[in-house]
Design a protein around this motif. Structure first.
Motif, PDB file in Angstrom:
ATOM      1  N   ASN A 247      -6.994  -0.673  -6.255  1.00 58.17           N
ATOM      2  CA  ASN A 247      -7.799  -0.385  -7.446  1.00 58.17           C
ATOM      3  C   ASN A 247      -7.191  -0.963  -8.720  1.00 58.17           C
ATOM      4  OD1 ASN A 247     -10.028   0.778  -8.789  1.00 58.17           O
ATOM      5  ND2 ASN A 247      -8.852   2.607  -9.304  1.00 58.17           N
TER       6      ASN A 247
ATOM      7  N   LEU B  10       0.827  -1.210   0.000  1.00 57.39           N
ATOM      8  CA  LEU B  10       0.000   0.000   0.000  1.00 57.39           C
ATOM      9  C   LEU B  10       0.862   1.261   0.000  1.00 57.39           C
ATOM     10  CD1 LEU B  10      -2.725  -1.102   2.577  1.00 57.39           C
ATOM     11  CD2 LEU B  10      -2.957  -1.030   0.077  1.00 57.39           C
TER      12      LEU B  10
ATOM     13  N   ASP C  24      -9.787  -2.266  -2.779  1.00 60.44           N
ATOM     14  CA  ASP C  24     -10.336  -0.983  -3.204  1.00 60.44           C
ATOM     15  C   ASP C  24      -9.257   0.086  -3.251  1.00 60.44           C
ATOM     16  OD1 ASP C  24     -12.881  -2.025  -3.460  1.00 60.44           O
ATOM     17  OD2 ASP C  24     -13.592  -1.275  -1.531  1.00 60.44           O
ATOM     18  N   GLN C  25      -8.360   0.081  -2.285  1.00 63.17           N
ATOM     19  CA  GLN C  25      -7.314   1.095  -2.263  1.00 63.17           C
ATOM     20  C   GLN C  25      -6.342   0.929  -3.425  1.00 63.17           C
ATOM     21  OE1 GLN C  25      -5.524   1.764   1.562  1.00 63.17           O
ATOM     22  NE2 GLN C  25      -3.787   2.896   0.737  1.00 63.17           N
TER      23      GLN C  25
ATOM     24  N   HIS D 104      -9.447  -9.195   0.480  1.00 67.92           N
ATOM     25  CA  HIS D 104      -9.561  -8.128   1.481  1.00 67.92           C
ATOM     26  C   HIS D 104     -10.082  -6.877   0.773  1.00 67.92           C
ATOM     27  CE1 HIS D 104      -6.729 -10.910   3.368  1.00 67.92           C
ATOM     28  NE2 HIS D 104      -7.060 -10.370   4.534  1.00 67.92           N
ATOM     29  N   LYS D 105     -11.354  -6.573   0.957  1.00 67.81           N
ATOM     30  CA  LYS D 105     -11.988  -5.531   0.150  1.00 67.81           C
ATOM     31  C   LYS D 105     -11.340  -4.166   0.327  1.00 67.81           C
ATOM     32  CE  LYS D 105     -16.467  -3.781  -1.353  1.00 67.81           C
ATOM     33  NZ  LYS D 105     -15.954  -2.426  -1.596  1.00 67.81           N
ATOM     34  N   SER D 106     -11.017  -3.782   1.544  1.00 64.77           N
ATOM     35  CA  SER D 106     -10.461  -2.444   1.745  1.00 64.77           C
ATOM     36  C   SER D 106      -9.121  -2.293   1.031  1.00 64.77           C
ATOM     37  CB  SER D 106     -10.307  -2.140   3.235  1.00 64.77           C
ATOM     38  OG  SER D 106      -9.406  -3.054   3.848  1.00 64.77           O
ATOM     39  N   ASP D 107      -8.290  -3.312   1.081  1.00 61.15           N
ATOM     40  CA  ASP D 107      -6.999  -3.255   0.394  1.00 61.15           C
ATOM     41  C   ASP D 107      -7.186  -3.289  -1.121  1.00 61.15           C
ATOM     42  OD1 ASP D 107      -5.746  -3.208   2.861  1.00 61.15           O
ATOM     43  OD2 ASP D 107      -5.489  -5.389   2.925  1.00 61.15           O
TER      44      ASP D 107
ATOM     45  N   GLU E 188       0.883   4.166  -2.835  1.00 60.14           N
ATOM     46  CA  GLU E 188       0.638   5.559  -2.474  1.00 60.14           C
ATOM     47  C   GLU E 188       1.779   6.460  -2.950  1.00 60.14           C
ATOM     48  OE1 GLU E 188      -0.510   8.229   1.487  1.00 60.14           O
ATOM     49  OE2 GLU E 188       0.198   6.169   1.713  1.00 60.14           O
TER      50      GLU E 188
ATOM     51  N   GLN F  74     -13.430 -10.531  -2.880  1.00 60.04           N
ATOM     52  CA  GLN F  74     -14.378  -9.525  -2.406  1.00 60.04           C
ATOM     53  C   GLN F  74     -14.733  -8.467  -3.437  1.00 60.04           C
ATOM     54  OE1 GLN F  74     -15.877  -9.893   0.699  1.00 60.04           O
ATOM     55  NE2 GLN F  74     -14.834 -11.857   0.404  1.00 60.04           N
TER      56      GLN F  74
END
Length: 331
Positions: free
Chosen positions: A215, A172, A212-213, A207-210, A176, A231
């Motif tokens: 993308n 991540l 989504d981030q 892991h949906k949050s990861d 970023e 997910q």
């Protein structure tokens, strides 16, 4: 069938017997899925070299650019410029087109990179025991090198295997950094990985949050494992040997997870865009199929490349060109 040669070169094997280190931190792989792909047809590449028989595809002519709308006059619509990241306009091309932080990450920038025009990004995840630049080497000489920003990270494990719980923060952070400081098309971020690296990609998608981030617009894992339900829907080209002796099968259960996430039917048709190639003196059949009725393109290449010390666990000779073509075709 038209066949082109693809060379192999020995290198560092994925750790474990025959090369198969597992990603940890994501639960034990489960089983499921039984339908097997049919034979493939279509286009191939020559070979970039990488880790032991983890051969990549050769160079490509590049994707066809889309044209603007019609109309009269000398003007004509400009081609789409993509979705620029916050880093666009901050700086030009890094010196020698490369940024390296030892034991952490490597970024490469094609000659066309000007710091203002967003380019697609390829994130590559190495296999256990392979060097950080496995996918830099595998994509050398291909259109990925000339058209994409490429980013590879180094797993934190001493043996070079990806551990989801330990490594997701690094992944991540790298993502970023790329978005904040370089000019990336945020709608064209792609991922590929081999073995442990492919498992890391699959775990990200559980892991949906990861997911989504990060993308990802599409992924192309090679020889991963099943870590449960994905997910998010995701365009995917999943590649694994018909008899991968490290994984103990052809990856049907992992493919079933992509089919479920993408709401595919069980029916499929041959995916003839990928052609055979030569590896270890054998004419390789990519064995690719495309599933019907999917919300996102879903391809399974169950190949017979004997690469990686005859374990069929390596990156097959057709893979890099097939990935490039698949990513270029994703809307």
């Amino acid at each position: 069938m038209m066949v082109l040669a693809c060379s192999s070169e020995a290198g560092s094997p994925d750790t474990g017997a025959g090369g198969g280190g597992q990603v940890t931190g994501g639960g034990a792989p489960s089983t499921g899925g039984t339908d097997a792909p049919g034979s493939g047809g279509g286009a191939t590449t020559g070979g970039s070299t990488g880790s032991e028989s983890s051969t990549g595809g050769g160079s490509s002519t590049g994707s066809a650019s889309s044209t603007g709308g019609g109309g009269t006059g000398t003007g004509g619509a400009e081609p789409p410029v993509g979705n620029p990241s916050p880093g666009c306009g901050k700086a030009g091309r890094p010196a020698n087109g490369k940024v390296t932080v030892d034991n952490d990450h490597i970024y490469t920038f094609p000659e066309s990179y000007d710091g203002s025009t967003p380019l697609p990004l390829l994130m590559g995840f190495h296999a256990c025991g392979n060097p950080i630049d496995q996918f830099i080497n595998l994509t050398r000489g291909s259109a990925f090198e000339t058209e994409y920003v490429r980013a590879v990270g180094r797993s934190s494990d001493a043996g070079g295997c990806w551990n989801y719980n330990n490594d997701i923060a690094k992944v991540l952070r790298i993502h970023e950094d790329l978005m904040d400081n370089y000019c990336i098309d945020m709608d064209r971020v792609f991922a590929t990985g081999h073995s442990s690296g492919a498992q890391m990609i699959v775990q990200i998608l559980t892991h949906k949050s990861d997911a989504d981030q990060l993308n990802f617009r599409a992924v192309a894992p090679v020889a991963a494992s099943d870590y449960g339900a994905l997910q998010v829907p995701m365009p995917a080209m999943y590649i694994q040997g018909q008899n991968d002796t490290v994984r103990g099968g052809d990856g049907a259960s992992t493919v079933a997870r992509f089919r479920a996430a993408n709401m595919c039917q069980t029916e499929s048709t041959p995916y003839s865009e990928v052609m055979g190639c030569q590896s270890s003196g054998k004419t390789v059949n990519p064995g690719c199929i495309s599933y019907s009725g999917c919300s996102e393109p879903t391809i399974w290449c169950s190949h017979d490349d004997p690469a990686y010390s005859n374990t069929s666990h390596g990156v097959p000779c057709f893979a890099i060109q097939a990935m490039y073509d698949f990513f270029a075709d994703v809307p």
